[in-house]
Design a protein around this motif. Sequence first.
Motif, PDB file in Angstrom:
ATOM      1  N   ILE A  42       0.855  -1.183   0.000  1.00  0.00           N
ATOM      2  CA  ILE A  42       0.000   0.000   0.000  1.00  0.00           C
ATOM      3  C   ILE A  42       0.891   1.233   0.000  1.00  0.00           C
ATOM      4  CG2 ILE A  42      -1.727   1.319   1.278  1.00  0.00           C
ATOM      5  CD1 ILE A  42      -2.809  -1.281   2.371  1.00  0.00           C
ATOM      6  N   PHE A  43       0.658   2.125  -0.967  1.00  0.00           N
ATOM      7  CA  PHE A  43       1.484   3.321  -1.117  1.00  0.00           C
ATOM      8  C   PHE A  43       0.728   4.562  -0.670  1.00  0.00           C
ATOM      9  CE2 PHE A  43       3.957   0.594  -3.851  1.00  0.00           C
ATOM     10  CZ  PHE A  43       5.234   1.118  -3.797  1.00  0.00           C
ATOM     11  N   SER A  44       1.490   5.539  -0.210  1.00  0.00           N
ATOM     12  CA  SER A  44       0.957   6.874   0.062  1.00  0.00           C
ATOM     13  C   SER A  44       2.098   7.871  -0.124  1.00  0.00           C
ATOM     14  CB  SER A  44       0.393   6.965   1.488  1.00  0.00           C
ATOM     15  OG  SER A  44       1.418   6.747   2.446  1.00  0.00           O
ATOM     16  N   GLY A  45       1.746   9.145  -0.194  1.00  0.00           N
ATOM     17  CA  GLY A  45       2.777  10.163  -0.384  1.00  0.00           C
ATOM     18  C   GLY A  45       2.589  10.898  -1.694  1.00  0.00           C
ATOM     19  N   SER A  46       3.663  11.514  -2.179  1.00  0.00           N
ATOM     20  CA  SER A  46       3.549  12.341  -3.379  1.00  0.00           C
ATOM     21  C   SER A  46       4.847  12.375  -4.165  1.00  0.00           C
ATOM     22  CB  SER A  46       3.151  13.777  -2.993  1.00  0.00           C
ATOM     23  OG  SER A  46       4.158  14.363  -2.175  1.00  0.00           O
ATOM     24  N   ILE A  47       4.722  12.811  -5.409  1.00  0.00           N
ATOM     25  CA  ILE A  47       5.864  13.040  -6.294  1.00  0.00           C
ATOM     26  C   ILE A  47       5.742  14.452  -6.832  1.00  0.00           C
ATOM     27  CG2 ILE A  47       7.020  12.355  -8.421  1.00  0.00           C
ATOM     28  CD1 ILE A  47       6.037   9.533  -7.987  1.00  0.00           C
ATOM     29  N   ASP A  48       6.815  15.242  -6.720  1.00  0.00           N
ATOM     30  CA  ASP A  48       6.820  16.623  -7.204  1.00  0.00           C
ATOM     31  C   ASP A  48       7.844  16.775  -8.328  1.00  0.00           C
ATOM     32  OD1 ASP A  48       5.264  18.617  -5.145  1.00  0.00           O
ATOM     33  OD2 ASP A  48       6.017  16.825  -4.134  1.00  0.00           O
ATOM     34  N   LEU A  49       7.409  17.408  -9.416  1.00  0.00           N
ATOM     35  CA  LEU A  49       8.305  17.712 -10.521  1.00  0.00           C
ATOM     36  C   LEU A  49       8.755  19.163 -10.388  1.00  0.00           C
ATOM     37  CD1 LEU A  49       6.333  16.038 -13.456  1.00  0.00           C
ATOM     38  CD2 LEU A  49       7.982  15.016 -11.876  1.00  0.00           C
ATOM     39  N   GLU A  50      10.044  19.357 -10.108  1.00  0.00           N
ATOM     40  CA  GLU A  50      10.565  20.697  -9.869  1.00  0.00           C
ATOM     41  C   GLU A  50      10.865  21.415 -11.188  1.00  0.00           C
ATOM     42  OE1 GLU A  50      11.180  21.946  -6.376  1.00  0.00           O
ATOM     43  OE2 GLU A  50       9.622  20.413  -6.474  1.00  0.00           O
ATOM     44  N   ASP A  51      10.951  22.756 -11.120  1.00  0.00           N
ATOM     45  CA  ASP A  51      11.233  23.555 -12.310  1.00  0.00           C
ATOM     46  C   ASP A  51      12.615  23.276 -12.876  1.00  0.00           C
ATOM     47  OD1 ASP A  51       8.754  24.737 -12.102  1.00  0.00           O
ATOM     48  OD2 ASP A  51       9.489  26.444 -10.924  1.00  0.00           O
ATOM     49  N   ASN A  52      13.547  22.834 -12.037  1.00  0.00           N
ATOM     50  CA  ASN A  52      14.907  22.546 -12.497  1.00  0.00           C
ATOM     51  C   ASN A  52      15.056  21.098 -12.971  1.00  0.00           C
ATOM     52  OD1 ASN A  52      14.709  21.195 -10.094  1.00  0.00           O
ATOM     53  ND2 ASN A  52      16.515  22.127  -9.132  1.00  0.00           N
ATOM     54  N   ASP A  53      13.897  20.452 -13.246  1.00  0.00           N
ATOM     55  CA  ASP A  53      13.853  19.071 -13.752  1.00  0.00           C
ATOM     56  C   ASP A  53      14.147  18.028 -12.680  1.00  0.00           C
ATOM     57  OD1 ASP A  53      13.168  19.938 -16.277  1.00  0.00           O
ATOM     58  OD2 ASP A  53      15.246  20.014 -16.981  1.00  0.00           O
ATOM     59  N   ASP A  54      14.344  18.445 -11.427  1.00  0.00           N
ATOM     60  CA  ASP A  54      14.503  17.470 -10.357  1.00  0.00           C
ATOM     61  C   ASP A  54      13.140  16.852 -10.026  1.00  0.00           C
ATOM     62  OD1 ASP A  54      17.187  17.888 -10.141  1.00  0.00           O
ATOM     63  OD2 ASP A  54      17.059  19.234  -8.412  1.00  0.00           O
ATOM     64  N   ILE A  55      13.167  15.622  -9.552  1.00  0.00           N
ATOM     65  CA  ILE A  55      11.957  14.922  -9.140  1.00  0.00           C
ATOM     66  C   ILE A  55      12.079  14.594  -7.655  1.00  0.00           C
ATOM     67  CG2 ILE A  55      10.453  12.939  -9.513  1.00  0.00           C
ATOM     68  CD1 ILE A  55      11.534  12.722 -12.319  1.00  0.00           C
ATOM     69  N   LEU A  56      11.146  15.107  -6.852  1.00  0.00           N
ATOM     70  CA  LEU A  56      11.172  14.882  -5.417  1.00  0.00           C
ATOM     71  C   LEU A  56      10.177  13.794  -5.038  1.00  0.00           C
ATOM     72  CD1 LEU A  56      11.298  18.568  -4.072  1.00  0.00           C
ATOM     73  CD2 LEU A  56      13.206  17.025  -4.597  1.00  0.00           C
ATOM     74  N   PHE A  57      10.666  12.742  -4.408  1.00  0.00           N
ATOM     75  CA  PHE A  57       9.830  11.639  -3.971  1.00  0.00           C
ATOM     76  C   PHE A  57       9.595  11.728  -2.460  1.00  0.00           C
ATOM     77  CE2 PHE A  57      11.850  10.173  -7.839  1.00  0.00           C
ATOM     78  CZ  PHE A  57      10.837   9.500  -8.502  1.00  0.00           C
ATOM     79  N   ASP A  58       8.353  11.698  -2.051  1.00  0.00           N
ATOM     80  CA  ASP A  58       7.990  11.627  -0.641  1.00  0.00           C
ATOM     81  C   ASP A  58       6.964  10.512  -0.504  1.00  0.00           C
ATOM     82  OD1 ASP A  58       7.528  12.020   2.024  1.00  0.00           O
ATOM     83  OD2 ASP A  58       6.344  13.852   1.766  1.00  0.00           O
ATOM     84  N   LEU A  59       7.451   9.282  -0.494  1.00  0.00           N
ATOM     85  CA  LEU A  59       6.592   8.113  -0.561  1.00  0.00           C
ATOM     86  C   LEU A  59       6.774   7.212   0.654  1.00  0.00           C
ATOM     87  CD1 LEU A  59       7.131   7.148  -4.322  1.00  0.00           C
ATOM     88  CD2 LEU A  59       5.208   8.414  -3.361  1.00  0.00           C
ATOM     89  N   GLU A  60       5.703   6.625   1.065  1.00  0.00           N
ATOM     90  CA  GLU A  60       5.722   5.620   2.126  1.00  0.00           C
ATOM     91  C   GLU A  60       4.964   4.390   1.636  1.00  0.00           C
ATOM     92  OE1 GLU A  60       4.040   7.187   5.650  1.00  0.00           O
ATOM     93  OE2 GLU A  60       5.580   8.755   5.924  1.00  0.00           O
ATOM     94  N   TYR A  61       5.423   3.238   2.053  1.00  0.00           N
ATOM     95  CA  TYR A  61       4.701   2.026   1.691  1.00  0.00           C
ATOM     96  C   TYR A  61       4.726   1.052   2.866  1.00  0.00           C
ATOM     97  CZ  TYR A  61       9.187  -0.353   1.013  1.00  0.00           C
ATOM     98  OH  TYR A  61      10.435  -0.892   1.209  1.00  0.00           O
TER      99      TYR A  61
END
Length: 276
Positions: A239-258
């Motif tokens: 079971i997953f929860s959390g979020s993924i953010d696409l930054e303006d500088n092309d970085d991808i931020l993962f804040d996920l829990e499972y």
Amino acid sequence: VILIVLSVVLLLAAPILFKDQIIANVKTSVNKAVEAEVDFRDVNLSFLRSFPNVSLVVDDVEVMGVDTFIGLPLMTAKRAQVDVGFWSVVGGGGNYNIDEVIFDEPFINLLVLTPELANYLIVPEGDVPAEETSAAPAAAQINLSRYEVNNGTLIYDDRTTETYLKIEGLTTTGDGDFTATIFDLDTDSKADAVTLQQGGITYLNEVEATAVALVNVDLNDSRYTFLDNKVTLNALDLIFSGSIDLEDNDDILFDLEYQAPVNDFHQLWSLIPSAY
């Protein structure tokens, strides 16, 4: 009565009368718009297949790379179908209401050699003079409601991060209000085999996977929040929860829990390849 009969006859005859012109125009327009070679075997346009929508079916679609990626397929599909609202075609002013997009047996092959050199970067970049920009008409707006993929294959090969992902036998559907900037995407997916490698380590090797997910999509902030999601890898339920953010500088931020609802050795053992 005569008017109704004539209207039906025209609806049936239009795709036949203008078929060659439709095919030629579509091929020319698409190849001018992208840096790739786009081809397809046949196009069928029907006003009755999904009435009151207009149904466009393209057979044997092929998108091939050029220059560095010459001869490398970017995408192929046995069949692609787009159902568009009739009145948006007739008098939508460039705004097309797409009820559904369906791909049968698509093969998508994504290759990244450097951050600036990837085979899917096929839309030319160019500077448009300010006076031309202000005078140009507004770009067409496409509003999508549902997508469906049947028996697809996806390959993502990123040489910059040493990441390799292959998904085979992918069947997936997605429903949502794609016209909004913030909406919930309801998806249901199944894959016969998922392989994931990174840095020379194989984390998943032809694992059967299913996923039922409800994702909140925020296009304003480029954030994807997992609300209610269940993923099964072979016999292991997650079971997953959390979020993924696409930054303006092309970085991808993962804040996920499972979490695994059931911690069973049999479930973990199911992920170990039979060769071991």
